[in-house]
Design a protein around this motif. Structure first.
Motif, PDB file in Angstrom:
ATOM      1  N   ARG A 108      48.269   0.857 197.729  1.00 44.86           N
ATOM      2  CA  ARG A 108      47.325   0.094 196.903  1.00 44.86           C
ATOM      3  C   ARG A 108      47.392  -1.391 197.225  1.00 44.86           C
ATOM      4  NH1 ARG A 108      48.978   3.901 192.860  1.00 44.86           N
ATOM      5  NH2 ARG A 108      50.617   2.460 192.140  1.00 44.86           N
ATOM      6  N   GLU A 109      48.610  -1.899 197.446  1.00 43.46           N
ATOM      7  CA  GLU A 109      48.766  -3.307 197.787  1.00 43.46           C
ATOM      8  C   GLU A 109      48.120  -3.608 199.143  1.00 43.46           C
ATOM      9  OE1 GLU A 109      50.348  -7.340 197.479  1.00 43.46           O
ATOM     10  OE2 GLU A 109      49.630  -5.762 196.128  1.00 43.46           O
ATOM     11  N   ARG A 112      44.320  -3.694 198.852  1.00 40.90           N
ATOM     12  CA  ARG A 112      43.860  -4.944 198.236  1.00 40.90           C
ATOM     13  C   ARG A 112      43.866  -6.080 199.268  1.00 40.90           C
ATOM     14  NH1 ARG A 112      45.900  -9.482 196.305  1.00 40.90           N
ATOM     15  NH2 ARG A 112      48.069  -8.866 196.696  1.00 40.90           N
ATOM     16  N   ARG A 115      41.066  -5.807 201.825  1.00 42.60           N
ATOM     17  CA  ARG A 115      39.789  -6.298 201.298  1.00 42.60           C
ATOM     18  C   ARG A 115      39.711  -7.825 201.384  1.00 42.60           C
ATOM     19  NH1 ARG A 115      40.658  -2.118 197.419  1.00 42.60           N
ATOM     20  NH2 ARG A 115      41.562  -3.633 195.942  1.00 42.60           N
TER      21      ARG A 115
END
Length: 224
Positions: A108-109, A112, A115
């Motif tokens: 997830r990190e 992020r 992006r």
């Protein structure tokens, strides 16, 4: 013989890890200063997901691009933490996790940060092997979820010590010829055949690693 618990506690402390990191990072800086670099052009613009076999993980400071800091997926093991601290001294950030522990949090990190325009770095045979074999779909999932191409990379070094570890880790030497080569970028979409694209990635990683080794006159390492 098992490592005593008090020794393990010492090895996990920030003080010990920084004490190990500073001379290691200083030595790597001398490797970069004294090395003769033969680096191919990167075939795609940033951001991308750099993939390299675990045995050349120490060469990570050579791979940072010109854009935002590279984000490396690093094991939470003490060795990974030392590498993480050393990477920070070269402007490389890390996400802590592996296929066995902390993987979802790290993914997830990394999504992020992708992006935000950061390139990512993964060793698909880490943290335990087998050597030069993709041991999970993690990198393929990351590529599908971020939409970033996977870019295979291999680093060859003329001088250095090849350890008898599971990954045949290469410790770099000074005044060495260094070759960096890239494979064809791979796109992983929802329709991709996982087995087929995983096989292509593994073959490309091994091919570029062995090409880089041959260019510097080193006997290529074979998969386990």
């Amino acid at each position: 013989m098992a490592t005593p618990a008090f020794v393990k506690r010492i090895l996990r402390t920030d003080a010990f890890q920084w004490a190990a990191t500073i001379p290691a990072a200083t030595y790597m800086q001398f490797v970069l200063w004294t090395g003769r670099l033969d680096r191919a052009e990167v075939p795609v613009p940033e951001p991308y997901i750099l993939a390299m076999w675990h045995g050349r993980l120490i060469m990570l400071p050579m791979l940072r691009g010109r854009g935002k800091p590279l984000i490396a997926l690093i094991s939470g093991h003490r060795d990974g933490q030392i590498i993480s601290k050393a990477g920070a001294m070269f402007g490389i950030r890390t996400a802590v996790g592996s296929s066995s522990k902390g993987g979802m949090r790290a993914a997830r990190e990394m999504m992020r940060l992708a992006r935000d325009g950061h390139s990512l770095f993964v060793t698909p045979d880490g943290p335990r092997g087998p050597r030069m074999r993709i041991n999970s779909d993690g990198i393929l999932d990351l590529a599908r979820l971020t939409g970033l191409p996977v870019l295979p990379v291999g680093v060859g070094m003329q001088r250095g010590k090849l350890l008898r570890s599971w990954d045949r880790l290469l410790l770099p030497g000074l005044f060495s010829k260094i070759a960096i080569r890239y494979g064809e970028p791979l796109i992983v979409d929802g329709q991709a055949d996982r087995a087929e694209i995983g096989a292509r990635l593994a073959a490309s990683l091994t091919a570029v690693q062995q090409e880089a080794d041959r260019l510097v006159g080193r006997e290529p390492v074979e998969p386990a």
